[in-house]
Design an enzyme around this catalytic site. Sequence first.
Site, short mmCIF file in Angstrom:
data_model
loop_
_atom_site.label_atom_id
_atom_site.label_comp_id
_atom_site.label_asym_id
_atom_site.label_seq_id
_atom_site.Cartn_x
_atom_site.Cartn_y
_atom_site.Cartn_z
N LYS A 52 -6.76 6.69 5.91
CA LYS A 52 -5.59 7.32 5.29
C LYS A 52 -5.69 8.85 5.39
CE LYS A 52 -4.85 3.41 2.19
NZ LYS A 52 -5.12 2.77 0.89
N GLN A 96 -7.67 3.85 -4.99
CA GLN A 96 -8.01 2.73 -4.12
C GLN A 96 -8.55 1.55 -4.94
OE1 GLN A 96 -7.32 2.59 -0.86
NE2 GLN A 96 -8.20 0.57 -0.59
N ASP A 119 1.77 4.23 -4.04
CA ASP A 119 1.40 2.83 -3.81
C ASP A 119 2.44 1.87 -4.39
OD1 ASP A 119 -0.86 2.15 -2.35
OD2 ASP A 119 -2.25 2.64 -3.98
N1 GUN Z 1 -6.68 -2.04 -1.75
C1 GUN Z 1 -6.20 -2.88 -0.80
N2 GUN Z 1 -4.97 -2.51 -0.42
C2 GUN Z 1 -4.66 -1.41 -1.14
C3 GUN Z 1 -3.53 -0.55 -1.17
O1 GUN Z 1 -2.52 -0.75 -0.48
N3 GUN Z 1 -3.60 0.48 -2.04
C4 GUN Z 1 -4.68 0.70 -2.83
N4 GUN Z 1 -4.64 1.73 -3.65
N5 GUN Z 1 -5.74 -0.06 -2.83
C5 GUN Z 1 -5.74 -1.12 -1.97
#
Ligand code: GUN
Length: 295
Positions: A52, A96, A119
Amino acid sequence: MKILDGKKISNQIKDEIAVEVEQIKSKGEKVPHLAAVLVGNDGASLTYVGSKVRSCKKIGFESTLIHLPEDTSEEELLRQVQALNDNPEIDGYIVQLPLPKHIDEQKVLMAVDPDKDVDGFHPTNFGKMALDMESFIPATPFGIMELLRRYDVETSGKHTVVIGRSHIVGRPISILMSQKGKAADSTVTITHSRTKDIKALTLQADIIVSALGVPNFLKADMVKEDVVIIDVGITRVPDESRERGYYITGDVDFEGVGKKASFITPVPGGVGPMTIAMLLKNTLLARERHQSRKA
Ligand code: GUN
């Protein structure tokens, strides 16, 4: 069989965003800024967050990584979240998941400012999404919808079977695909671990979205001819013969199911890259909304 090439489409989306960033820069305006909070050293999470941050750099976003130790207290994490809420430089951020077991995930997600929740995990955004209001759509389902749109996959009146009811993928994609609009207007069945005879349902499906995390779960004898397959599974299977010590696989027996499918997403290179592209898209949207509110 046609591949739904998430890598290619995500690169197109990132190129489109990069053009917008250039325009923002040329006007001397504030560049979008995404932050990510990572607690601990989970291998998959480190990979996702790294990816990211790299993507942000590539398209000209500002990015901040807040990497906290595994034993960070819930209180300390909540303080970090509050600081991000209060920081006007940050347009959007993610925490995350998964978080370490001693931290209440729900409490942390509730503390995120919904206007910075790129998110789309905060109940305010999830509720708005379900009610067709302006919100942030969680990046993975948003990416699936965008992939279907850009390949012009017919979904209207089709029977979509979703496998898995997670808050991040299964639940939101089943809401989105049953709503009105492009890549939607579908008749959705949501299945999960308590579903009886899942095969009887997948055999009726025109479109299958599998978000289970079980390698080789969906096999050729469970699908009909010309089915559209969206494989959201990302499982690391240990393999000593590979340099990394593992390989990545989805939920679908790609060889067998691919022979019957009209469209299919590969793993890797399908939904995964789309998730990152849509997180960036959400960050661009967050910046636009903040700027227009200030104006
Ligand atoms: N863990 C797995 N997929 C995601 C996501 O799309 N966002 C976040 N913050 N954590 C994750």
